[in-house]
Scaffold this motif. Structure first.
Motif, short mmCIF file in Angstrom:
data_model
loop_
_atom_site.label_atom_id
_atom_site.label_comp_id
_atom_site.label_asym_id
_atom_site.label_seq_id
_atom_site.Cartn_x
_atom_site.Cartn_y
_atom_site.Cartn_z
N ARG A 481 0.82 -1.21 0.00
CA ARG A 481 0.00 0.00 0.00
C ARG A 481 0.86 1.26 0.00
O ARG A 481 0.60 2.20 -0.76
CB ARG A 481 -0.92 0.00 1.21
CG ARG A 481 -2.10 -0.96 1.09
CD ARG A 481 -2.89 -1.00 2.38
NE ARG A 481 -4.09 -1.82 2.25
CZ ARG A 481 -4.87 -2.16 3.28
NH1 ARG A 481 -4.57 -1.74 4.51
NH2 ARG A 481 -5.93 -2.91 3.09
N GLU A 488 2.03 6.19 -7.17
CA GLU A 488 0.98 6.88 -7.93
C GLU A 488 1.13 8.39 -7.81
O GLU A 488 0.96 9.12 -8.80
CB GLU A 488 -0.41 6.45 -7.42
CG GLU A 488 -0.78 5.01 -7.73
CD GLU A 488 -0.86 4.72 -9.23
OE1 GLU A 488 -1.18 5.65 -10.00
OE2 GLU A 488 -0.59 3.57 -9.62
N HIS A 496 -4.25 7.99 -5.82
CA HIS A 496 -5.31 7.02 -6.11
C HIS A 496 -5.05 6.25 -7.41
O HIS A 496 -4.44 6.76 -8.34
CB HIS A 496 -6.66 7.72 -6.22
CG HIS A 496 -7.10 8.39 -4.97
ND1 HIS A 496 -6.75 9.68 -4.63
CD2 HIS A 496 -7.88 7.93 -3.94
CE1 HIS A 496 -7.28 9.99 -3.46
NE2 HIS A 496 -7.97 8.96 -3.02
N ASN A 497 -5.55 5.01 -7.43
CA ASN A 497 -5.60 4.21 -8.65
C ASN A 497 -6.66 3.13 -8.45
O ASN A 497 -6.43 2.13 -7.78
CB ASN A 497 -4.24 3.57 -8.96
CG ASN A 497 -4.26 2.79 -10.26
OD1 ASN A 497 -5.32 2.56 -10.85
ND2 ASN A 497 -3.09 2.37 -10.72
N LYS A 498 -7.83 3.35 -9.00
CA LYS A 498 -8.96 2.43 -8.80
C LYS A 498 -8.73 1.08 -9.46
O LYS A 498 -9.44 0.10 -9.17
CB LYS A 498 -10.25 3.06 -9.35
CG LYS A 498 -10.69 4.33 -8.61
CD LYS A 498 -10.93 4.06 -7.13
CE LYS A 498 -11.39 5.31 -6.41
NZ LYS A 498 -11.53 5.08 -4.94
N ASN A 499 -7.74 0.99 -10.35
CA ASN A 499 -7.44 -0.27 -11.02
C ASN A 499 -6.39 -1.10 -10.30
O ASN A 499 -6.04 -2.18 -10.75
CB ASN A 499 -6.99 -0.01 -12.46
CG ASN A 499 -8.06 0.66 -13.29
OD1 ASN A 499 -9.24 0.29 -13.20
ND2 ASN A 499 -7.68 1.65 -14.08
N ASP A 500 -5.89 -0.59 -9.18
CA ASP A 500 -4.87 -1.29 -8.40
C ASP A 500 -5.56 -2.07 -7.29
O ASP A 500 -6.34 -1.51 -6.51
CB ASP A 500 -3.89 -0.26 -7.82
CG ASP A 500 -2.70 -0.90 -7.14
OD1 ASP A 500 -2.91 -1.79 -6.28
OD2 ASP A 500 -1.57 -0.51 -7.44
N GLU A 501 -5.27 -3.36 -7.19
CA GLU A 501 -5.96 -4.19 -6.21
C GLU A 501 -5.73 -3.72 -4.78
O GLU A 501 -6.59 -3.91 -3.91
CB GLU A 501 -5.52 -5.65 -6.34
CG GLU A 501 -4.02 -5.87 -6.10
CD GLU A 501 -3.62 -7.33 -6.13
OE1 GLU A 501 -4.34 -8.13 -5.49
OE2 GLU A 501 -2.61 -7.65 -6.78
N LYS A 504 -7.78 0.12 -4.69
CA LYS A 504 -9.10 0.33 -5.29
C LYS A 504 -10.12 0.91 -4.32
O LYS A 504 -11.07 1.58 -4.73
CB LYS A 504 -9.61 -0.97 -5.91
CG LYS A 504 -9.79 -2.12 -4.94
CD LYS A 504 -10.18 -3.39 -5.69
CE LYS A 504 -10.32 -4.57 -4.73
NZ LYS A 504 -10.67 -5.82 -5.47
N GLU A 505 -9.93 0.67 -3.00
CA GLU A 505 -10.86 1.22 -2.01
C GLU A 505 -10.34 2.52 -1.37
O GLU A 505 -10.99 3.08 -0.49
CB GLU A 505 -11.10 0.19 -0.90
CG GLU A 505 -11.65 -1.14 -1.38
CD GLU A 505 -13.01 -1.02 -2.04
OE1 GLU A 505 -13.77 -0.09 -1.66
OE2 GLU A 505 -13.31 -1.82 -2.95
#
Length: 549
Positions: A481, A488, A496-501, A504-505
């Motif tokens: 994390r 990023e 942020h990166n919503k495509n990163d597992e 994403k939250e």
């Protein structure tokens, strides 16, 4: 027999091609080695690259000079260069020929975001070496080029007489020269000189805040990650620290005046004489923690790092504005309180004459009515249970909070307030308690973090403190994390990166003066509002109003 020798030679050549790599620069060829990241990814390491001429003789105490080209030779960058002079167990690893940097990359043909690490240590200890504090294995699982560097420390880096002989801030000018090197040469290592993020901890974080102010640093970086410190603490800025310079001169058996003769004598002294007198430069223990001061330089014709008081520049909004991440740990300088309270000599000083010794530890003006009044108020507010006597463990919480705010928290809070009107900021409070820490109780080996420096354990391999943590270790998720958020941000100024597992939250709102939003980094990543420790910081605002700086 000849056939056997040929086979052995071919094996040797094959192995050398596997374990080494060479890059051409305008200075000459550089030979590095191939290493493996935390999760098993191969990367190239170029360590100990000289970016400045050694600061010897007439180059001591003044602006650094760019390194001379070594072409047609090849620079061996297979191992860490020496650290700058400081007390260390292995003094063969210490030298004045220390103005070196390390570059780590996975693809020398690419154009990846660059992260430049400015190491902590109060401007008098530590280095950018890979083996102790700044192991690259964590970040080399991310898609970046990582640079770490050394800069001059202690009196050799920050002697400030207020004269042309030693105008001050030499160590910060070393950083500037290293950043100029990055701008000229990092593309040869797969880095993008137009995407440089400074990542600094403690003294390194103070440095970033000052690079935003300095005319020397404009345009050399594009984002900043300022961890656990800022240049806006209680101490006021001056144009010299002649008193500390004269203290060093006495320890070196040099004349204290005239200043030119003092500095000339100090230029001739071996660097080991500076190392052997380190303890004598402090008042008691390692106090004051910030002993060597940054100064506003007078103009002697040199390129100046600071030309006016940073508070004045910041309030006017006339500084180099870059997106920022900044934050602190939950317990910060609890470590200093822990060791002071367990030291009979130091605790007796506090108990016998608090108004004399507390200002030294809290980095306040000495022997002034304001500091005497302040130390009385601070003791009442932070240590109500220890008004008569400081003792371990009763006083640990209060003294830990007092030290944390004096040395880190107040400056961090002012940094937010001064920067927020002008540039985007994300801020955090780090509360993750891991198995390893820079503060372990020697009685039971319990990790007492998170204290000052502890976030570094998840961004770098800190060989001083922990083994190289792997995927199966419980710290893996916090490493993933932290390095991903920081990466990023280095890529686009947004963590942020919503495509990163792992991200994403994530919901990390920007800080504003109205909402004072922040991210609590613990086992979970939790967005919170309303700031933190504001009641404590308010005590300092009443004693030392920001308007007075």
């Amino acid at each position: 027999m000849i056939k056997i020798l040929v086979v052995e030679l071919l094996v040797l050549l094959a192995s050398s091609s596997v374990f080494s790599i060479e890059v051409d620069t305008d200075l000459g060829r550089v030979r590095g080695v191939n290493l493996t990241s935390r999760l098993g990814v191969s990367f190239h390491a170029f360590r100990g690259i000289r970016y400045a001429e050694p600061a010897l003789g007439e180059l001591r105490f003044v602006n650094p000079q760019p390194v001379k080209p070594w072409s047609p030779g090849t620079f061996d960058a297979s191992q860490d260069g020496p650290m700058c002079p400081q007390p260390w167990d292995n003094m063969t690893d210490v030298s004045e020929d220390c103005l070196r940097l390390n570059v780590y990359t996975k693809d020398v043909k690419a154009r990846k975001p660059v992260i430049v690490f400015l190491h902590p240590g109060g401007f008098y200890v530590f280095s950018g070496q890979s083996k102790y504090l700044a192991g690259p294995e964590h970040f080399m699982d991310r898609d970046c080029v990582l640079v770490s560097l050394n800069y001059r420390l202690g009196s050799l880096g920050f002697l400030a007489t207020g004269t042309k002989d030693a105008p001050g801030n030499a160590g910060l000018k070393d950083q500037v020269l290293a950043l100029r090197w990055v701008q000229k040469h990092i593309h040869r290592f797969g880095g993008d000189p137009q995407s440089v993020t400074l990542l600094g901890y403690s003294a390194g974080s103070i440095s970033i805040g000052l690079h935003m102010i300095s005319p020397m640093s404009r345009g050399l970086f594009h984002r900043g990650i300022c961890m656990s410190a800022s240049p806006y603490g209680p101490p006021k800025y001056h144009s010299n620290d002649l008193q500390l310079a004269q203290r060093q001169a006495r320890l070196l058996k040099c004349p204290q005046e005239p200043v030119a003769e003092m500095v000339e004598c100090m230029r001739r002294k071996p660097y080991l004489d500076y190392v052997s007198t380190y303890n004598g430069m402090f008042e008691f223990g390692w106090n004051p923690v910030l002993n060597w001061r940054i100064v506003v330089e007078e103009d002697f014709g040199q390129e100046r790092f600071l030309i006016e008081d940073p508070f004045k520049t910041a309030r006017r909004g006339d500084f180099y504005k870059v997106p920022l991440i900044t934050g602190i740990t939950e317990f910060e300088f609890k470590s200093a309180a822990f060791w002071d309270l367990r030291n009979a000599s130091i605790v007796s000083k506090y108990n016998s004459d608090w108004e004399r010794f507390a200002p030294i530890a809290l980095i306040l003006d000495r022997d002034s009515n304001q500091s005497r009044t302040a130390t009385r108020v601070l003791r009442e507010k932070y240590l109500p249970e220890s008004r008569d006597k400081l003792e371990y463990p009763k006083s640990l919480k209060g003294l830990g909070e007092l030290f944390s705010d004096a040395l880190i928290g107040v400056a961090f809070n002012r940094f937010l307030r001064l920067m927020a009107p002008h540039t985007p900021i994300y801020t955090y409070l780090f509360r993750y308690k891991g198995r390893y820490s820079f503060l372990k109780n020697p009685d039971n080996q319990e990790a007492m973090g998170p204290v000052h420096h502890d976030e570094l354990l998840y961004l770098f391999h800190v060989g001083l403190i922990s083994p190289l943590l792997k995927r199966e270790d419980p710290e893996n998720f916090i490493i993933e994390r932290m390095t991903r958020m920081w990466m990023e941000f280095a890529k686009k100024g947004d963590p942020h990166n919503k495509n990163d597992e792992y991200l994403k939250e994530l919901n990390w709102p920007r800080y504003t003066s109205e909402n004072q939003d922040y991210l609590e980094i613990g086992t979970n990543l939790t967005a919170k509002t309303g700031g933190f420790y504001l009641d404590r910081y308010h005590i300092w605002d009443e004693l030392f109003p920001l308007s007075g700086f």
